[in-house]
Design a protein around this motif. Structure first.
Motif: not given
Length: 402
Positions: A65-82
């Motif tokens: 799988x591919x992952x984006x790590x190291x984001x602040x929690x407030x930087x994670x977009x809603x699931x429908x925008x990912x």
């Protein structure tokens, strides 16, 4: 002592309104000298958080799988925008800057964004994963990285290491073969890849006992192949109606087809043929008392060599002969089956002592025709049940001298 976290302000020691010993932690990534009032001073370095990055990972089910790590929690977009920000591509041509994205689904786990491809990533392929934050096009941060999936390691194709018996002359009532491979083999289709040919190269009709449960050793690299006992043993209907599989004075060839797949699905490295001629039937039991022993001298680690005067069953020789001392305790050592299975060598772990020993044989040890030390293969069950118990072992005493 109380510790107060504050991401905006620097370290404040004993600030107004706070009791002595209160410390306010500095922003992440900054350095400061922290003095603990009432305690000895110490230097502390705040841990630098990892920068956001795209990584290739493996989930709990073993999928890539591919992952984006190291984001602040407030930087994670809603699931429908990912899906508008994060995508992965198969890179077939480095000149193509916008290949079609891979199909798959997204999930968020503990601040990490994960993309799971619908189909497994292929060994040897190159992939690119790209993540864009929510900024304007001009100041948008783009994380991009390419990954190469390691090519599958393909081991060398298995081959037939040997077919036992290795002798080229077999008795007419030969009972079985052992086919030894260099690697574990696939199971369930063995008889499709085995043929017995006569002298004219024509297949012998139904020569083998085809069992639903094939006879493999635990390692899966040795098959026991039985000739049809109904055509080997005298007086049985298949032999009377069809005739014996082998006939004295004739020549045959056992063929192992190279299309036989090993456990990894690869075909054998090549076909193997064992040609042999047929001698008269053997209806005598092995006689341990007739075996010749070459006895080493005391103080040496030379092997004890046992000459049988005939080939015996290769697989049974691995476990049905051993050496014991005068107390009946097994002598530790290693064994080796000799050329054409007509001899057996025992190499002791320690030098021989001047003493008496015994060579012990399980009475189930057989020759090529299935005659054991205890009884002939052709012996009728009614003849065997004569009221006397068969011995489990037979032994030959020998002495190691100075």
């Amino acid at each position: 002592m109380r510790v107060i976290s504050n991401r905006r302000n620097g370290a404040q020691i004993d600030s107004p309104g706070r009791s002595p010993g209160t410390v306010v932690l500095p922003p992440r990534g900054s350095r400061c000298l922290i003095v603990l009032l009432g305690l000895s001073s110490a230097t502390a370095w705040a841990t630098e958080p990892p920068a956001p990055a795209v990584v290739l990972a493996t989930d709990t089910e073993g999928r890539r799988v591919f992952e984006v790590r190291g984001l602040d929690s407030n930087e994670v977009p809603p699931i429908d925008e990912i899906g508008h920000r994060f995508a992965a591509y198969a890179v077939f041509d480095a000149q193509v800057t916008a290949p079609p994205p891979l199909a798959g689904h997204y999930s968020v786990d503990d601040g990490s964004i994960r993309f799971t491809p619908r189909f497994p990533l292929q060994p040897g392929m190159r992939y690119r994963a790209v993540y864009r934050d929510a900024g304007e096009e001009s100041d948008q941060t783009v994380l991009s990285k390419e990954f190469v999936i390691p090519a599958r390691v393909v081991s060398a194709a298995a081959r037939v290491a040997a077919i036992y018996p290795t002798t080229s002359t077999l008795p007419e009532n030969q009972l079985k073969f052992y086919i030894q491979f260099t690697a574990p083999m696939s199971r369930g289709g063995a008889y499709e890849h085995l043929r017995l040919l006569d002298a004219e190269g024509q297949p012998v009709d139904l020569p083998f006992l085809e069992l639903a449960e094939e006879l493999w050793n635990p390692a899966g690299d040795r098959l026991t192949l039985l000739l049809d006992p109904g055509r080997v043993k005298q007086g049985l209907k298949p032999r009377e109606e069809v005739g014996p599989v082998l006939a004295e004075g004739r020549r045959f060839t056992l063929v192992v087809d190279r299309r036989w797949p090993d456990a990894a699905g690869q075909p054998l490295a090549g076909e193997l043929r064992k040609a042999f001629r047929v001698a008269a039937a053997d209806d005598t039991c092995p006689k341990p008392r007739a075996w010749r022993l070459n006895i080493p001298r005391a103080g040496s680690r030379l092997p004890l060599v046992v000459d049988f005067g005939e080939p015996l069953d290769y697989a049974l020789l691995q476990r049905m002969l051993w050496i014991v001392d005068r107390r009946g305790e097994p002598v530790p050592g290693s064994i080796e089956v000799g050329e054409e299975e007509t001899s057996w060598r025992f190499l002791p772990q320690q030098p021989w002592r001047p003493a008496k020993y015994r060579l012990v044989a399980d009475t189930l040890l057989e020759d090529l025709a299935g005659n054991s030390i205890a009884r002939k293969f052709e012996l009728d069950a009614r003849q065997a049940g004569n009221g006397t118990a068969e011995q489990e072992t037979a032994s030959v005493e020998f002495q190691v001298r100075e």
